[in-house]
Design a protein around this motif. Structure first.
Motif, PDB file in Angstrom:
ATOM      1  N   VAL A 138       0.680  -1.109  -0.101  1.00 15.88           N
ATOM      2  CA  VAL A 138      -0.200  -0.007   0.040  1.00 15.88           C
ATOM      3  C   VAL A 138       0.841   1.465  -0.073  1.00 15.88           C
ATOM      4  O   VAL A 138       0.672   2.321  -0.743  1.00 15.88           O
ATOM      5  N   GLU A 139       1.723   1.293   0.953  1.00 16.85           N
ATOM      6  CA  GLU A 139       3.022   2.456   0.956  1.00 16.85           C
ATOM      7  C   GLU A 139       3.680   2.594  -0.560  1.00 16.85           C
ATOM      8  O   GLU A 139       3.584   3.611  -1.171  1.00 16.85           O
ATOM      9  N   PRO A 188      -9.888   0.510  -5.130  1.00 17.33           N
ATOM     10  CA  PRO A 188     -10.707   0.296  -3.916  1.00 17.33           C
ATOM     11  C   PRO A 188     -10.184  -0.942  -3.074  1.00 17.33           C
ATOM     12  O   PRO A 188     -10.393  -0.899  -1.989  1.00 17.33           O
ATOM     13  N   ILE A 189      -9.030  -1.512  -3.580  1.00 17.05           N
ATOM     14  CA  ILE A 189      -8.652  -2.695  -2.745  1.00 17.05           C
ATOM     15  C   ILE A 189      -7.519  -2.279  -1.836  1.00 17.05           C
ATOM     16  O   ILE A 189      -7.661  -2.498  -0.618  1.00 17.05           O
ATOM     17  N   VAL A 190      -6.814  -1.188  -2.440  1.00 19.87           N
ATOM     18  CA  VAL A 190      -5.886  -0.566  -1.592  1.00 19.87           C
ATOM     19  C   VAL A 190      -6.625   0.269  -0.282  1.00 19.87           C
ATOM     20  O   VAL A 190      -6.182   0.204   0.797  1.00 19.87           O
ATOM     21  N   GLU A 191      -7.703   0.919  -0.906  1.00 19.77           N
ATOM     22  CA  GLU A 191      -8.472   1.513   0.208  1.00 19.77           C
ATOM     23  C   GLU A 191      -8.996   0.619   1.245  1.00 19.77           C
ATOM     24  O   GLU A 191      -8.974   0.970   2.469  1.00 19.77           O
ATOM     25  N   ARG A 192      -9.302  -0.463   1.074  1.00 24.80           N
ATOM     26  CA  ARG A 192      -9.694  -1.599   2.019  1.00 24.80           C
ATOM     27  C   ARG A 192      -8.745  -2.062   2.999  1.00 24.80           C
ATOM     28  O   ARG A 192      -9.040  -2.237   3.963  1.00 24.80           O
ATOM     29  N   ALA A 193      -7.419  -1.984   2.081  1.00 23.16           N
ATOM     30  CA  ALA A 193      -6.429  -2.566   3.065  1.00 23.16           C
ATOM     31  C   ALA A 193      -5.988  -1.387   3.909  1.00 23.16           C
ATOM     32  O   ALA A 193      -5.544  -1.436   5.028  1.00 23.16           O
ATOM     33  N   GLU A 194      -6.101  -0.056   3.433  1.00 22.86           N
ATOM     34  CA  GLU A 194      -5.885   1.044   4.337  1.00 22.86           C
ATOM     35  C   GLU A 194      -6.811   1.238   5.494  1.00 22.86           C
ATOM     36  O   GLU A 194      -6.522   1.499   6.676  1.00 22.86           O
ATOM     37  N   ASP A 195      -8.065   0.461   5.465  1.00 21.74           N
ATOM     38  CA  ASP A 195      -8.863   0.600   6.208  1.00 21.74           C
ATOM     39  C   ASP A 195      -8.934  -0.748   7.574  1.00 21.74           C
ATOM     40  O   ASP A 195      -9.591  -1.017   8.016  1.00 21.74           O
ATOM     41  N   GLY A 196      -7.748  -1.523   6.973  1.00 20.81           N
ATOM     42  CA  GLY A 196      -7.457  -2.469   8.168  1.00 20.81           C
ATOM     43  C   GLY A 196      -7.754  -4.115   7.430  1.00 20.81           C
ATOM     44  O   GLY A 196      -7.592  -4.714   8.204  1.00 20.81           O
ATOM     45  N   GLU A 197      -8.109  -4.051   6.397  1.00 26.25           N
ATOM     46  CA  GLU A 197      -8.415  -5.429   5.773  1.00 26.25           C
ATOM     47  C   GLU A 197      -7.127  -5.885   5.006  1.00 26.25           C
ATOM     48  O   GLU A 197      -6.830  -5.701   4.090  1.00 26.25           O
ATOM     49  N   LEU A 198      -6.303  -6.845   6.084  1.00 23.48           N
ATOM     50  CA  LEU A 198      -5.048  -7.242   5.831  1.00 23.48           C
ATOM     51  C   LEU A 198      -4.830  -8.825   5.761  1.00 23.48           C
ATOM     52  O   LEU A 198      -4.890  -8.983   6.804  1.00 23.48           O
ATOM     53  N   PRO A 199      -4.630  -9.321   4.759  1.00 24.83           N
ATOM     54  CA  PRO A 199      -4.657  -8.890   3.361  1.00 24.83           C
ATOM     55  C   PRO A 199      -6.266  -8.804   2.603  1.00 24.83           C
ATOM     56  O   PRO A 199      -6.940  -9.398   3.281  1.00 24.83           O
TER      57      PRO A 199
END
Ligand code: OAD
Length: 276
Positions: A65-66, A165-176
């Motif tokens: 993400v970074e 949108p997937i990056v945004e989900r990851a940023e919201d804590g959905e990892l992976p």
């Protein structure tokens, strides 16, 4: 004069191929990988391996993400060099554009060169258009050897989705981030330690063998297959031209080396080819 000779070779070539790297997108604002401002100065290549994706997908995605935010922070647009290649391709002077870049800018330039009417259907996001974009690249003459970082692909069912949108989900804590099928999404790119897609690689190799003009543009030509494609072309009697700000290990087999900015060299080359 070197540019004029290259233009003359392009004009008479039966199969001319362009092969690009990060340097062609640098004037669009996309950072390159090597050099002082390169991405691999700020990030550790070792964090982005296929092995890590498999072992530690959550950690991989946190770092990815970074990297994504660094490399694709803005809405990058194709520059004059992408446009020149797209027009040469459209006008039949370039058989194919092979690229190591994952920014999708060649495809964007191709769409623009063709008057934005590739299919009439331009519904901007959603699954159809990502699949279409993937097929567009394959069907057209742009070969994305390292994939496309604007998309993710489910590592189980193969479903493709737009990256943002997937990056945004990851940023919201959905990892992976995971697909509806339960599989883990993977950036639709070739990771370190991962094989290049076989069909694309084969096509690239046969184009390099068949080409009578092979242009390597904006690449340090140090990683595979970048290092060997121009050598393959050269050993099959192609005229090899290199356009890159700095010298490369392949310069010794090239017929001409232009150490110039891509945004000045390529539009001039295109003009010379189309003028006559
Ligand atoms: P590099 O960053 O290694 O090389 C970019 C080259 O472009 C450098 O040699 C620069 O001198 C040159 N350059 C920069 N700006 C330019 C400009 N405006 N005009 C002309 N030349 C310019 O990038 P690549 O060769 O593309 O792989 O790197 C190859 C692969 O290594 C990448 O696809 C990536 C990376 O690790 C993966 O992620 C799998």
């Amino acid at each position: 004069a070197e540019l004029e000779r290259l233009a003359a070779d392009l004009r008479t070539a039966e199969t001319a191929v362009a092969f690009t790297g990060a340097g062609i997108s640098a004037p669009s604002g996309v950072p390159t990988f090597r050099g002082d401002d390169g991405v691999w100065e700020a990030f550790d290549e070792g964090q982005f391996t296929y092995d890590r994706f498999q072992r530690d997908p959550a950690g991989f995605w946190a770092d990815r993400v970074e990297l994504h935010r660094t490399m694709f922070d803005a809405e990058y647009e194709p520059n004059a060099a992408h446009d020149a290649l797209a027009e040469l391709n459209r006008d039949g002077h370039l058989e194919a554009i092979l690229t190591q870049n994952t920014d999708g800018l060649h495809a964007k330039a191709a769409t623009a060169a063709r008057g934005n009417d590739s299919d009439g259907d331009d519904s901007s996001d959603g699954r159809e258009s990502v699949e279409e974009a993937a097929e567009f690249s394959a069907r057209e003459t742009i070969l994305e050897l390292h994939g496309n970082a604007r998309r993710v692909r489910c590592s189980d069912c193969g479903r493709r989705e737009p990256m943002e949108p997937i990056v945004e989900r990851a940023e919201d804590g959905e990892l992976p981030p995971t697909c509806g099928c339960g599989g883990t999404y993977k950036p639709d790119v070739v990771l370190f330690g991962e094989r290049l897609p076989e069909t694309v690689l084969q096509r690239a190799r046969s184009l390099a063998r068949e080409s009578d003009v092979f242009l390597a543009i904006g690449s340090s030509l140090v990683v595979e297959p970048a290092a060997s494609l121009p050598r393959t072309a050269a050993s099959n009697e192609a005229t090899v031209g290199i356009v890159n700000l700095e010298s490369t290990p392949v310069d010794s087999v090239a017929d001409s080396c232009l150490q110039e900015d891509v945004t000045t060299a390529l539009p001039r080359l295109q003009e010379l080819v189309e003028l006559s």
